[in-house]
Design a protein around this motif. Structure first.
Motif, PDB file in Angstrom:
ATOM      1  N   ILE A   1       0.857  -1.182   0.000  1.00 62.62           N
ATOM      2  CA  ILE A   1       0.000   0.000   0.000  1.00 62.62           C
ATOM      3  C   ILE A   1       0.896   1.237   0.000  1.00 62.62           C
ATOM      4  CG2 ILE A   1      -1.760   1.325   1.231  1.00 62.62           C
ATOM      5  CD1 ILE A   1      -2.782  -1.288   0.024  1.00 62.62           C
ATOM      6  N   LYS A   2       0.799   2.084  -1.035  1.00 58.66           N
ATOM      7  CA  LYS A   2       1.690   3.233  -1.207  1.00 58.66           C
ATOM      8  C   LYS A   2       1.100   4.454  -0.508  1.00 58.66           C
ATOM      9  CE  LYS A   2       3.493   1.485  -5.588  1.00 58.66           C
ATOM     10  NZ  LYS A   2       4.668   0.927  -4.909  1.00 58.66           N
ATOM     11  N   ALA A   3       1.292   4.493   0.789  1.00 57.57           N
ATOM     12  CA  ALA A   3       0.851   5.621   1.609  1.00 57.57           C
ATOM     13  C   ALA A   3       1.597   5.540   2.932  1.00 57.57           C
ATOM     14  CB  ALA A   3      -0.652   5.576   1.843  1.00 57.57           C
ATOM     15  N   SER A   4       1.585   6.643   3.674  1.00 59.62           N
ATOM     16  CA  SER A   4       2.249   6.646   4.969  1.00 59.62           C
ATOM     17  C   SER A   4       1.467   5.810   5.962  1.00 59.62           C
ATOM     18  CB  SER A   4       2.379   8.081   5.488  1.00 59.62           C
ATOM     19  OG  SER A   4       1.088   8.587   5.795  1.00 59.62           O
ATOM     20  N   SER A   5       2.134   5.430   7.024  1.00 62.18           N
ATOM     21  CA  SER A   5       1.474   4.645   8.060  1.00 62.18           C
ATOM     22  C   SER A   5       0.289   5.399   8.648  1.00 62.18           C
ATOM     23  CB  SER A   5       2.491   4.296   9.154  1.00 62.18           C
ATOM     24  OG  SER A   5       1.900   3.461  10.125  1.00 62.18           O
ATOM     25  N   ALA A   6       0.445   6.725   8.811  1.00 64.74           N
ATOM     26  CA  ALA A   6      -0.644   7.546   9.377  1.00 64.74           C
ATOM     27  C   ALA A   6      -1.849   7.564   8.441  1.00 64.74           C
ATOM     28  CB  ALA A   6      -0.140   8.964   9.629  1.00 64.74           C
TER      29      ALA A   6
END
Length: 348
Positions: free
Chosen positions: A34-39
């Motif tokens: 998943i290409k997104a930050s952990s937040a």
């Protein structure tokens, strides 16, 4: 309305959880693609939780799919997994053996399906009760055994090997065959069933000194044609899967799946093809934590059969859907080949 990323997160979360059984957190999802930050992923998980598609487990930060989430996944996100050719070959090899009756194939299919999945498997053969008896033949195998072939207007519905009681002679077998062809051929199978319990015993008393033994053989020959028997394999897998918390639950469910009438009603699908029922969709309070996959298949000129798998709601739906697709094709093909071999034997 879910965003593309939220759909991907839900799809991946279900996939990971059904494969590992471990609650899924934001870091795992990020590491898995998943290409997104952990937040950002955590915010999406909160959104999915608000929509009741996933849920937290106790104090863990990981999430697991809810019943609603599994349903959404099955309806909108799931694709059947491609089954490796080696597994297809294995199914063919396991089905490829010598059979003396169609019910042996049905029973073997339940055993194979349970072994391949480690779930409880069910198998119900092609329908026969509404058919008409159009022919009957007995083929002697040796001095002690014979094979009886029942023919209907839609094909050969059953063959079975029988041991011949010592009190029954070859002349008795010939008379028995004539009686069946004279008095039962042309009737639908339910009428045949009724006559076996009313008219035929009186006829046998007239023609046979050992009428009781001959009647017993009559009933044995036709028994399979009237028995919508569901074959069950892997019942003990219900305990191993972690779906049940105590022995009393197991006893209740085992009692349910041992009742052929209830089980037939439970398994017969409302629509053709594959049907996946999850939790309360099965409409049985004993099975609220389980999922039931049923798949109907058709044998040309012989009717429809059903195979089914009962397992936890966390089963790997994608993999099982792919497996069931392959399995129904192979089973239908083996049954068709078996009926064709009966056709050849009666012509010869």
């Amino acid at each position: 309305m879910l965003s593309d990323r939220q759909l991907n997160i839900l799809h991946l979360l279900v996939k990971i959880y059904t494969e590992t059984g471990i609650p899924v957190g934001s870091k795992t999802l990020m590491n898995e693609g998943i290409k997104a930050s952990s937040a950002t992923i955590r915010n999406d998980l909160v959104k999915l939780e608000e929509l009741e598609l996933i849920q937290k487990t106790h104090s863990s930060s990981g999430r697991v799919p809810s019943i609603k989430g599994y349903r959404y996944y099955v309806d909108h996100l799931m694709q059947p997994a491609e089954i490796a050719q080696a597994e297809v070959v294995k199914i063919r090899q396991l089905l490829d053996r010598r059979y003396n009756a169609t019910n042996e194939i049905i029973e073997q299919s339940a055993n194979i399906l349970s072994d391949l999945t480690s779930y409880t498997a069910f198998s119900l053969g092609p329908e026969v009760k509404e058919r008409k008896l159009t022919g009957f033949r007995i083929v002697p195998l040796n001095r002690n055994q014979l094979i009886a072939i029942i023919v209907t207007d839609q094909g050969y519905v059953e063959s079975q090997v029988f041991s011949i009681p010592e009190t029954i002679s070859s002349e008795d077998i010939e008379k028995m065959t004539r009686i069946i062809n004279d008095r039962l051929v042309g009737e639908n199978l339910l009428t045949v069933y009724h006559k076996l319990r009313t008219e035929i015993p009186l006829v046998l008393q007239k023609y046979f000194s050992n009428a009781t033994n001959v009647l017993y053989l009559f009933e044995e020959v036709f028994n399979q044609a009237f028995d919508d028997q569901v074959y069950i394999s892997g019942g003990m897998n219900l305990l191993d899967s972690g779906m049940l918390t105590d022995v009393s639950e197991f006893k209740s469910i085992y009692s349910l799946i041992s009742d052929s009438d209830q089980l037939t009603e439970l398994l017969l699908p409302d629509t053709p093809g594959i049907d996946i029922r999850i939790g309360n969709e099965i409409e049985n309070e004993l099975l609220l934590n389980m999922s039931l996959i049923t798949a109907s298949y058709e044998v040309p000129q012989h009717g429809k059969g059903v195979i089914a798998l009962l397992g936890p709601t966390s089963m790997s739906y994608s993999k099982l859907l792919g497996l069931v697709n392959v399995f129904t094709d192979e089973l239908s093909g083996h049954l068709d080949s078996y009926y064709r071999s009966l056709d050849n034997s009666i012509r010869n």
